[in-house]
Scaffold this motif. Structure first.
Motif, PDB file in Angstrom:
ATOM      1  N   GLN A   1      -0.705 -11.215  -0.399  1.00  0.00           N
ATOM      2  CA  GLN A   1      -0.475 -10.125  -1.325  1.00  0.00           C
ATOM      3  C   GLN A   1      -1.541 -10.156  -2.418  1.00  0.00           C
ATOM      4  O   GLN A   1      -1.778 -11.181  -3.043  1.00  0.00           O
ATOM      5  CB  GLN A   1       0.923 -10.251  -1.971  1.00  0.00           C
ATOM      6  CG  GLN A   1       1.270  -9.130  -2.926  1.00  0.00           C
ATOM      7  CD  GLN A   1       1.536  -7.815  -2.215  1.00  0.00           C
ATOM      8  OE1 GLN A   1       1.767  -7.803  -0.997  1.00  0.00           O
ATOM      9  NE2 GLN A   1       1.494  -6.726  -2.934  1.00  0.00           N
ATOM     10  N   VAL A   2      -2.160  -9.013  -2.638  1.00  0.00           N
ATOM     11  CA  VAL A   2      -3.195  -8.918  -3.658  1.00  0.00           C
ATOM     12  C   VAL A   2      -2.532  -8.648  -5.003  1.00  0.00           C
ATOM     13  O   VAL A   2      -1.672  -7.783  -5.124  1.00  0.00           O
ATOM     14  CB  VAL A   2      -4.169  -7.774  -3.326  1.00  0.00           C
ATOM     15  CG1 VAL A   2      -5.239  -7.656  -4.409  1.00  0.00           C
ATOM     16  CG2 VAL A   2      -4.805  -8.001  -1.962  1.00  0.00           C
TER      17      VAL A   2
ATOM     18  N   ARG B   1     -10.614 -10.856  -2.514  1.00  0.00           N
ATOM     19  CA  ARG B   1     -11.491  -9.789  -2.049  1.00  0.00           C
ATOM     20  C   ARG B   1     -10.674  -8.704  -1.361  1.00  0.00           C
ATOM     21  O   ARG B   1      -9.704  -8.991  -0.646  1.00  0.00           O
ATOM     22  CB  ARG B   1     -12.507 -10.378  -1.071  1.00  0.00           C
ATOM     23  CG  ARG B   1     -13.513  -9.394  -0.535  1.00  0.00           C
ATOM     24  CD  ARG B   1     -14.464 -10.097   0.413  1.00  0.00           C
ATOM     25  NE  ARG B   1     -15.376  -9.165   1.050  1.00  0.00           N
ATOM     26  CZ  ARG B   1     -16.273  -9.510   1.956  1.00  0.00           C
ATOM     27  NH1 ARG B   1     -16.392 -10.773   2.338  1.00  0.00           N
ATOM     28  NH2 ARG B   1     -17.057  -8.609   2.499  1.00  0.00           N
ATOM     29  N   THR B   2     -11.071  -7.468  -1.565  1.00  0.00           N
ATOM     30  CA  THR B   2     -10.389  -6.336  -0.946  1.00  0.00           C
ATOM     31  C   THR B   2     -11.395  -5.388  -0.320  1.00  0.00           C
ATOM     32  O   THR B   2     -12.563  -5.359  -0.715  1.00  0.00           O
ATOM     33  CB  THR B   2      -9.558  -5.543  -1.972  1.00  0.00           C
ATOM     34  OG1 THR B   2     -10.443  -5.072  -2.998  1.00  0.00           O
ATOM     35  CG2 THR B   2      -8.475  -6.408  -2.606  1.00  0.00           C
TER      36      THR B   2
ATOM     37  N   TYR C   1      -3.758   3.435 -13.315  1.00  0.00           N
ATOM     38  CA  TYR C   1      -3.412   2.397 -12.359  1.00  0.00           C
ATOM     39  C   TYR C   1      -4.597   2.041 -11.481  1.00  0.00           C
ATOM     40  O   TYR C   1      -5.332   2.919 -11.013  1.00  0.00           O
ATOM     41  CB  TYR C   1      -2.274   2.859 -11.452  1.00  0.00           C
ATOM     42  CG  TYR C   1      -0.960   3.083 -12.150  1.00  0.00           C
ATOM     43  CD1 TYR C   1      -0.611   4.339 -12.620  1.00  0.00           C
ATOM     44  CD2 TYR C   1      -0.060   2.031 -12.331  1.00  0.00           C
ATOM     45  CE1 TYR C   1       0.598   4.557 -13.257  1.00  0.00           C
ATOM     46  CE2 TYR C   1       1.151   2.238 -12.967  1.00  0.00           C
ATOM     47  CZ  TYR C   1       1.477   3.511 -13.434  1.00  0.00           C
ATOM     48  OH  TYR C   1       2.674   3.723 -14.066  1.00  0.00           O
ATOM     49  N   CYS C   2      -4.729   0.777 -11.236  1.00  0.00           N
ATOM     50  CA  CYS C   2      -5.674   0.265 -10.253  1.00  0.00           C
ATOM     51  C   CYS C   2      -4.925   0.058  -8.939  1.00  0.00           C
ATOM     52  O   CYS C   2      -3.770  -0.387  -8.947  1.00  0.00           O
ATOM     53  CB  CYS C   2      -6.239  -1.059 -10.774  1.00  0.00           C
ATOM     54  SG  CYS C   2      -7.273  -1.960  -9.616  1.00  0.00           S
ATOM     55  N   ALA C   3      -5.558   0.383  -7.838  1.00  0.00           N
ATOM     56  CA  ALA C   3      -4.965   0.198  -6.517  1.00  0.00           C
ATOM     57  C   ALA C   3      -5.981  -0.479  -5.599  1.00  0.00           C
ATOM     58  O   ALA C   3      -7.191  -0.365  -5.811  1.00  0.00           O
ATOM     59  CB  ALA C   3      -4.540   1.532  -5.934  1.00  0.00           C
TER      60      ALA C   3
ATOM     61  N   ALA D   1      -1.599  -2.349  -2.651  1.00  0.00           N
ATOM     62  CA  ALA D   1      -1.376  -3.158  -3.849  1.00  0.00           C
ATOM     63  C   ALA D   1      -1.666  -2.297  -5.075  1.00  0.00           C
ATOM     64  O   ALA D   1      -2.601  -1.479  -5.061  1.00  0.00           O
ATOM     65  CB  ALA D   1      -2.270  -4.381  -3.852  1.00  0.00           C
ATOM     66  N   TRP D   2      -0.864  -2.547  -6.115  1.00  0.00           N
ATOM     67  CA  TRP D   2      -0.991  -1.763  -7.345  1.00  0.00           C
ATOM     68  C   TRP D   2      -0.910  -2.671  -8.561  1.00  0.00           C
ATOM     69  O   TRP D   2      -0.187  -3.672  -8.559  1.00  0.00           O
ATOM     70  CB  TRP D   2       0.133  -0.723  -7.434  1.00  0.00           C
ATOM     71  CG  TRP D   2      -0.035   0.378  -6.443  1.00  0.00           C
ATOM     72  CD1 TRP D   2       0.374   0.362  -5.135  1.00  0.00           C
ATOM     73  CD2 TRP D   2      -0.700   1.631  -6.652  1.00  0.00           C
ATOM     74  NE1 TRP D   2       0.016   1.551  -4.527  1.00  0.00           N
ATOM     75  CE2 TRP D   2      -0.642   2.346  -5.432  1.00  0.00           C
ATOM     76  CE3 TRP D   2      -1.325   2.224  -7.750  1.00  0.00           C
ATOM     77  CZ2 TRP D   2      -1.197   3.611  -5.278  1.00  0.00           C
ATOM     78  CZ3 TRP D   2      -1.872   3.477  -7.597  1.00  0.00           C
ATOM     79  CH2 TRP D   2      -1.812   4.161  -6.380  1.00  0.00           C
TER      80      TRP D   2
END
Length: 123
Positions: A1-2, A27-28, A92-94, A112-113
Motif C-alpha cells: 500500500q502506497v 515508487r509509483t 489531493y494527491c493520488a 492511493a490517496w
C-alpha cells in the motif's frame, strides 16, 4: 500500500503563488493532483505517468498550474500561479502503484490517496 503525504497548503491572496508537495512512501507508476471544492465533485487537475513523466492536464488549469515529479525522491509537486478565489479547495494527491489501462484523469483509476491539504484564496 502506497502512503501519500501532502504539504504546502494554506491561506493566500488572489494573484499569489503556492507550491504543494506530495511524498510517496514508494515508487509509483503515476501520480496526480485533484481538488474538491465545497459542494462540488472531485476534479482532476494534472498527472504524470511513467519514468519519463508524461503529463496529462485539465484545460481549466493548463495556463496557471504545473506538475512535476522528482522520481528519485518519490515526490510530486504542484506549482500554482495567479491563484483565484475559485481555486479554493482541498487538494489531493493520488497515485497508482503499477501500470494499468484506463483513464488517467479519472479518480477511480488511482489506488492511493493522500489526506488532502486545504488551499484558501482570499479576494
Amino acid at each position: 500500500q502506497v502512503q501519500l503525504v501532502e504539504s504546502g497548503g494554506g491561506l493566500v491572496q488572489a494573484g499569489d503563488s503556492l507550491r504543494l508537495s506530495c511524498k510517496a512512501s514508494t515508487r509509483t507508476y503515476a501520480m496526480a493532483w485533484f481538488r474538491q471544492a465545497p459542494g462540488k465533485e472531485r476534479e482532476f487537475l494534472l498527472a504524470v505517468t511513467g519514468s519519463d513523466n508524461y503529463r496529462y492536464q485539465a484545460d481549466s488549469v493548463k495556463d496557471r498550474f504545473a506538475i512535476s515529479r522528482a522520481n528519485a525522491e518519490n515526490t510530486l509537486y504542484l506549482q500554482m500561479n495567479s491563484l483565484e478565489p475559485d481555486d479554493t479547495a482541498v487538494y489531493y494527491c493520488a497515485a497508482k502503484r503499477n501500470f494499468g489501462e484506463g483513464n488517467r484523469k479519472e479518480s477511480l483509476w488511482y489506488d492511493a490517496w493522500g489526506q488532502g491539504t486545504q488551499v484558501t484564496v482570499s479576494s
